[in-house]
Design a protein around this motif. Structure first.
Motif, PDB file in Angstrom:
ATOM      1  N   ASN A   9      10.460   6.473   0.847  1.00 46.37           N
ATOM      2  CA  ASN A   9      10.462   6.890  -0.556  1.00 46.37           C
ATOM      3  C   ASN A   9      10.184   5.667  -1.444  1.00 46.37           C
ATOM      4  O   ASN A   9       9.330   5.700  -2.334  1.00 46.37           O
ATOM      5  CB  ASN A   9      11.831   7.521  -0.875  1.00 46.37           C
ATOM      6  N   ARG A  61       6.587   4.330  -0.924  1.00 50.72           N
ATOM      7  CA  ARG A  61       5.577   5.162  -1.581  1.00 50.72           C
ATOM      8  C   ARG A  61       5.585   4.933  -3.082  1.00 50.72           C
ATOM      9  O   ARG A  61       4.536   4.874  -3.712  1.00 50.72           O
ATOM     10  CB  ARG A  61       5.844   6.635  -1.286  1.00 50.72           C
ATOM     11  N   ARG A  62       6.766   4.826  -3.662  1.00 56.34           N
ATOM     12  CA  ARG A  62       6.765   4.648  -5.117  1.00 56.34           C
ATOM     13  C   ARG A  62       6.202   3.288  -5.477  1.00 56.34           C
ATOM     14  O   ARG A  62       5.487   3.152  -6.471  1.00 56.34           O
ATOM     15  CB  ARG A  62       8.122   4.931  -5.744  1.00 56.34           C
ATOM     16  N   GLU A  73       3.946   1.667  -3.727  1.00 59.07           N
ATOM     17  CA  GLU A  73       2.501   1.752  -3.489  1.00 59.07           C
ATOM     18  C   GLU A  73       1.813   2.373  -4.700  1.00 59.07           C
ATOM     19  O   GLU A  73       0.799   1.872  -5.181  1.00 59.07           O
ATOM     20  CB  GLU A  73       2.211   2.580  -2.232  1.00 59.07           C
ATOM     21  N   ILE A  74       2.382   3.443  -5.193  1.00 60.55           N
ATOM     22  CA  ILE A  74       1.733   4.143  -6.302  1.00 60.55           C
ATOM     23  C   ILE A  74       1.824   3.333  -7.583  1.00 60.55           C
ATOM     24  O   ILE A  74       0.867   3.262  -8.359  1.00 60.55           O
ATOM     25  CB  ILE A  74       2.302   5.560  -6.420  1.00 60.55           C
ATOM     26  N   LYS A 109      -0.745   0.638  -7.144  1.00 59.83           N
ATOM     27  CA  LYS A 109      -2.100   1.172  -7.156  1.00 59.83           C
ATOM     28  C   LYS A 109      -2.508   1.532  -8.582  1.00 59.83           C
ATOM     29  O   LYS A 109      -3.637   1.241  -8.996  1.00 59.83           O
ATOM     30  CB  LYS A 109      -2.163   2.406  -6.256  1.00 59.83           C
ATOM     31  N   THR A 110      -1.629   2.154  -9.321  1.00 57.70           N
ATOM     32  CA  THR A 110      -2.016   2.540 -10.685  1.00 57.70           C
ATOM     33  C   THR A 110      -2.180   1.288 -11.550  1.00 57.70           C
ATOM     34  O   THR A 110      -3.063   1.234 -12.397  1.00 57.70           O
ATOM     35  CB  THR A 110      -1.018   3.523 -11.311  1.00 57.70           C
ATOM     36  N   ASP A 154      -5.584  -0.276 -10.517  1.00 63.89           N
ATOM     37  CA  ASP A 154      -6.769   0.476 -10.913  1.00 63.89           C
ATOM     38  C   ASP A 154      -7.138   0.284 -12.384  1.00 63.89           C
ATOM     39  O   ASP A 154      -8.214   0.690 -12.799  1.00 63.89           O
ATOM     40  CB  ASP A 154      -6.560   1.976 -10.654  1.00 63.89           C
ATOM     41  N   ARG A 155      -6.237  -0.312 -13.152  1.00 64.97           N
ATOM     42  CA  ARG A 155      -6.533  -0.393 -14.579  1.00 64.97           C
ATOM     43  C   ARG A 155      -7.533  -1.490 -14.943  1.00 64.97           C
ATOM     44  O   ARG A 155      -8.183  -1.403 -15.975  1.00 64.97           O
ATOM     45  CB  ARG A 155      -5.248  -0.525 -15.414  1.00 64.97           C
ATOM     46  N   ARG A 200       3.895   1.188   4.760  1.00 62.03           N
ATOM     47  CA  ARG A 200       3.904   2.642   4.723  1.00 62.03           C
ATOM     48  C   ARG A 200       3.288   3.216   5.991  1.00 62.03           C
ATOM     49  O   ARG A 200       3.862   4.091   6.634  1.00 62.03           O
ATOM     50  CB  ARG A 200       3.153   3.122   3.480  1.00 62.03           C
ATOM     51  N   ASP A 234       9.793   0.084 -12.533  1.00 63.47           N
ATOM     52  CA  ASP A 234       9.845   1.100 -11.477  1.00 63.47           C
ATOM     53  C   ASP A 234      11.135   0.981 -10.673  1.00 63.47           C
ATOM     54  O   ASP A 234      11.771   1.989 -10.357  1.00 63.47           O
ATOM     55  CB  ASP A 234       8.635   0.966 -10.547  1.00 63.47           C
TER      56      ASP A 234
END
Lengths: 696, 696
Positions: B280, B283-284, B286-287, B290-291, B294-295, B314, B445
């Motif tokens: 869990n 994954r959080r 990673e996201i 990643k976000t 990506d910016r 992961r 986060d």
């Protein structure tokens, strides 16, 4: 992006509307519009004719979005991302319309879309009394729930039989009112035009819910009747001049769910239990889909729409959770609740009738915690998040339908009532492609999640896995089932209970095996959670009506609403964000990101740059009160002409789920002028531009 | 990829070694090598000289990987993905060595890497008796834990003072034995060569842990002493001919953690509690990364190594969880456990001394469940996963160090003992860049996660957030702290307790505020979980020694081990997977994926394709028993010459964490021949090729 959030629990009314009055707040009912506010603030007189025209020009798309008729020949405008479900389903490894776009140059080239339905709201009738009459004093919650649902099933069935129209009883003000909505349903829907994803969703996930934006998030369908383009009486005309900053605009669409009247206990439940669980699930799905996608170009194509959908949910929900985790918002909610409770406590009548509402809700949520995971895994959305598989969903619907059909209409689960059978049958017999490899990825991940959430020793988990690992079991089920074959589905559908009971198809066997436990937890949920919440919130709504009158709007319910507000920029970190972007900004934004996906516009847009008027307004923001489900809503001026197309909210708008604010929150639209400019100069779609502008 | 899994709880011995004897199983101690097995199965006589040479040619990299000396001038070979931490730290927005690679054409161009340490194991001494002597009969677990830790701190300190070598007491066989490892430590480490990420990690996350592969996952460092390249006595020579299928090979490296002797209760705990929570969190993260990535392109660069690391975790952990969720593996574990328990039960002496081990472990895990989340959030890894921030980690180390230094060495937390102070000081004063925007993303986060895991009303959560939302609080802390400034850190470091107590730096204040609660939960963890587990597993190990003798290998502990096995293909879904890929396959694989990132090799590889011998072996698989931490290990032939470089295991190898199998599980290596071919024909690095081949 804002396609309907299918997972939101959603309940509740606009308390905020009561305390805040100057803002452009509200998702108003077409039969209870904000006449007074519009007159007072904007001097605009809203007429019944104006309203009826806008209502009947607005459409709802089954996949979870909004749209509008924009020509007398049944041409429907919506967002590319609302159409993406259809684009995905009509694409193949050879013809990737999702990536490459689509343009039917003649009506013959328009492609019929499986599963695509378009509804137009024809009438609204208040049936509150009849629904409430079914519940007799002294009924326990489970009996009350059953009686109420039975009455609703019957009203819908009668209406359908009488009018032939698709009929839905909508629970408004959380049970304060029940309205019967009758829709004309079009199920022959054909794809006319869609641009490439690279321009429709320019900036991708990074720019999603951000502003400034540069997206041509538009697509066109056409509805057909008897094999011919439908003639429609009501459609929106295209504005010649567009709007400028400060101009009043209206949004007519289908906001999915808001939770603005949630009690503080309910918001805390969402913050602490509901949202973290869903985000956990969303994240694991996102990563499972992303890793599947990344393995090949064909995988990427197959998972495109699913992946977009979970990424969109993730970003939206993170925004909502941030709102709930913000003490500033929670204390505002606490104050509002305290004020209302005090007003109720002061009045003996109100106190007697409604005073226990908050405790009733808190108790229901306490009970919900006990069954939350089991309900979520086995029955959420009628399928259960533990079975993330199209094939399982089909199997479960077949199994349930066979059993439900043996019961009187009034006693059925609502989604299996007579009025819904036609749509259900269509969904079971959908010709949409199902990819076995993707099914295995999705199902094995969700079975693994089930094992994690319920525990390896849980009776249902043991039965579901049957001694296999989640991966092996998923492969066994998907490879073993014959449900990909439409004739097999049809046989099971027509064969009724005996065919279901005789089937040895592993997916049917699984659905049969799981169903008793799923029904059990659903029953507990309905009796101990859903009904007490409904009763509690109905009391709060009635208390509000009593204190403030009925000129308030109900929480969003994915039914037609009217929102309004001017085109307006905002201040962010001390910097003015102008309301409009222009087409030229697209190229600059691409340059800033090294022309790298998802900031790389389609080749066509690079080739045609010289032809475009780079000063054409591209996207704009307004203060209209919208939320997921409003995607594809037309934005019209006071004359009812199209000036834009809602496709998103900015990051500050995500909190609108819980409370309205117009300080930073904005609705984001494609400017109608950019749509015409692109159709003419990038896509050579002159015939479509002409149809929109009435031949001009 | 297999850099050390830093998060694995890890404990335990090789029970499997006892039951399975023919396979090439084992991560053997250099002071207890598999002499008999090698002689019997391969007719190979392992000599002390052969072993000492390999041992002293092998190195450990602080960042969590393995490597080897490959020239007399201190040239070290490891993986690109092990070097990526260093590459990330020496890169800037202008010079992106991570993406573009690096090649020092002269020694002057070699770049010094912050925080990079390289250790060479010089000696091993058994100190079991002295460590155990510290624990007196009748001590409760907390006291026993403290006494044992005190003895270890003292042994390490004495050794360091006596020899000047970095000294670590290693707990082997879960407490069955304690060995003192002495390392020569090099802290002047310079970057010599790294290829582009696009070829080092060709195929990216999709191909990670897959096979066939086409990766040039290699990098070279050089260790310096007194400002000059270090002269080393032991280094590996380059094989002229390489190996072919069936040839015996050896791997000398530092496997991180295995959990092969875990009891079934412990495996269930990992399956049900530990792994889901970590996944869990992974994954959080990673996201979130990643976000952020990506910016913008610069964001992508900044987050590259972090993102790779969580994606790698992961994928590895999903593989491990799949193993634990597989009933086949669990029943094998159950049978093994039953057999051992039966053997113990049959012997009165064994039963008396060790019979309660399994219950003791089960009880410790039950107690662990109670504090799992709190320990995880506030203290895991000595920092706490709730504070995912470099700046907070620095603050916490400063705060703790100040307090720990006031205590006698024997009473300190192990990571603050005298023998570790030098490394700790270096980490606090690291010059590695810290990016405020990335810090805010990570910290907000993790604070949000803290609120979710511990509850909004938890006392520590309230104190940490101080009335702010996680986002606002993270921004406030990161923008407010002065800890990015090295002089500020140095003042606090040198100022001791009074400087820490007087500081109003918000990050220091936060670390001070949290520390009492973190210490409290750590104390409970050590006394009720860590020590009982250690005692229980020590009993199981001793029972095993008694039944099977001591010629078994302990579970991995990120210390030097010897593994062996032939180069060997395998059958997958009825298809033979050959052991080798060749360079030509790279271009074919790129073609199959449309030359799209991460399947797009660097331009240089496209330009030089014509010069390359496309039949050169590129990657190969062998049956050697390896796991995360082995990344960068040299693969040598029976003459001790380099024939390859471990960089990964295939997807089936992930289960090696719990049990060895050579049916499908394989270690994946870069072939030494491909390294030379690429250095010469792609990178024009003739001088480096010459250094490797001894001037040939």
């Amino acid at each position: 992006m804002m396609a309907r959030q299918r997972w939101v629990l959603g309940l509740i009314v606009a308390l905020s509307a009561v305390w805040l009055s100057q803002a452009d707040e509200g998702m108003w009912l077409f039969n209870n519009p904000p006449k007074k506010q519009l007159k007072e603030k904007y001097g605009f007189d809203i007429t019944p004719q104006w309203l009826e025209h806008l209502q009947k020009s607005s459409v709802r798309l089954g996949a979870g979005g909004s749209g509008s008729f924009v020509s007398p020949d049944g041409l429907v405008m919506t967002n590319h991302h609302v159409a993406s479900d259809a684009l995905q389903k009509v694409s193949t490894a050879e013809k990737n319309y999702m990536r490459d776009g689509f343009h039917a140059r003649t009506r013959e080239e328009e492609i019929k879309c499986p599963d695509q339905e378009i509804d137009v709201l024809m009438s609204i009738e208040d049936v509150t009394e009849r629904v409430n009459a079914a519940v007799k004093p002294g009924m326990d919650p489970a009996a009350a729930q059953k009686a109420r649902q039975g009455a609703i099933n019957e009203i819908e069935k009668e209406s359908k039989e009488k009018t032939g129209l698709h009929s839905e009883v909508v629970t408004l003000y959380q049970g304060g009112q029940y309205h019967l909505y009758r829709y004309k349903r079009y199920d022959d829907v054909r794809l006319v035009f869609a641009p490439e994803t690279a321009i429709a969703f320019f900036g991708g996930d990074p720019d999603n819910f951000e502003y400034p934006r540069y997206c041509l998030d538009v697509a066109f369908f056409r509805v057909y009747e008897n094999g011919k383009p439908a003639k429609v009486d009501h459609y929106l005309r295209w504005s010649k001049d567009g709007v400028k900053e400060g101009d009043l605009t209206f949004v007519s669409g289908h906001p999915g769910r808001t939770e603005r009247l949630n009690t503080v206990a309910h918001l805390e439940f969402i913050r602490d239990v509901d949202m973290p669980t869903r985000l956990n699930v969303i994240r694991r799905r996102e990563i499972a889909l992303k890793t599947y996608s990344d393995r090949s170009l064909e995988n990427e194509r197959r998972a495109r729409d699913d992946l977009f959908s979970v990424q969109n949910s993730r970003k939206a929900r993170l925004g909502m959770l941030a709102g709930l985790q913000d003490p500033a918002i929670m204390s505002r909610k606490r104050e509002e609740e305290a004020a209302l409770r005090e007003a109720v406590a002061k009045d003996p009548e109100l106190r007697k009738n409604y005073g226990d509402a908050w405790d009733q809700i808190a108790q229901a949520l306490k009970d919900y915690r006990e069954i939350f995971l089991e309900h979520y895994v086995l029955e959420f959305g009628g399928i259960g998040t533990g079975f993330n598989s199209e094939l399982f969903a089909i199997a479960k619907r077949l199994v349930r339908l066979a059993e439900e059909k043996t019961k009187p209409n009034a006693e059925r689960l609502p989604e299996y009532s007579e009025a819904r059978l036609e749509a259900l049958r269509q969904s079971i017999l959908s010709e949409a492609p199902i990819y076995e490899d993707l099914e295995i990825v999705r199902l094995s991940d969700s079975l693994s999640m089930m094992m994690e959430f319920l525990g390896a020793d849980h009776e249902v988990v043991q039965k579901v896995l049957a001694g296999k690992s989640p991966q092996h079991r998923a492969a066994q089920l998907v490879n073993g089932t014959r449900l990909r074959d439409l004739t097999v589905r049809k046989q099971l559908l027509d064969g009724g209970l005996s065919a279901i009971e005789a089937s040895d198809d592993p997916m049917i066997v699984l659905a049969r095996t799981v169903d008793p436990a799923a029904r059990r937890v659903r029953k507990v949920y309905e009796g101990k959670v859903q009904e007490p919440l409904r009763q509690g919130y109905a009391k709060i709504s009635k208390a509000l009506f009593a204190i403030k009158g009925t000129s308030i709007y109900p929480d969003a319910t994915f039914t037609l609403r009217l929102a309004y507000g001017p085109v307006l920029g905002y201040m962010e970190n001390g910097k003015k964000i102008p309301p409009y972007t222009v087409i030229g900004g697209l190229y600059q934004h691409a340059e800033n990101h090294g022309w790298k996906e998802p900031f790389d516009p389609p080749q066509r847009w690079k080739d045609r740059k010289g032809k475009l008027d780079l000063n054409t307004p591209f996207n704009f923001v307004s203060t209209a009160d919208i939320i997921g489900g409003n995607s594809g809503s037309p934005v019209v001026n006071t004359k009812g002409e199209v000036v834009g197309l809602i496709f998103d909210g900015n990051i500050y708008s995500l909190v609108l789920n819980y409370a309205y604010t117009d300080e930073l929150a904005r609705a984001v639209s494609v400017d109608a002028r950019a749509i015409l400019e692109a159709l003419r100069k990038v896509y050579d779609a002159e015939e479509l531009a002409k149809e929109l502008t009435g031949g001009k």
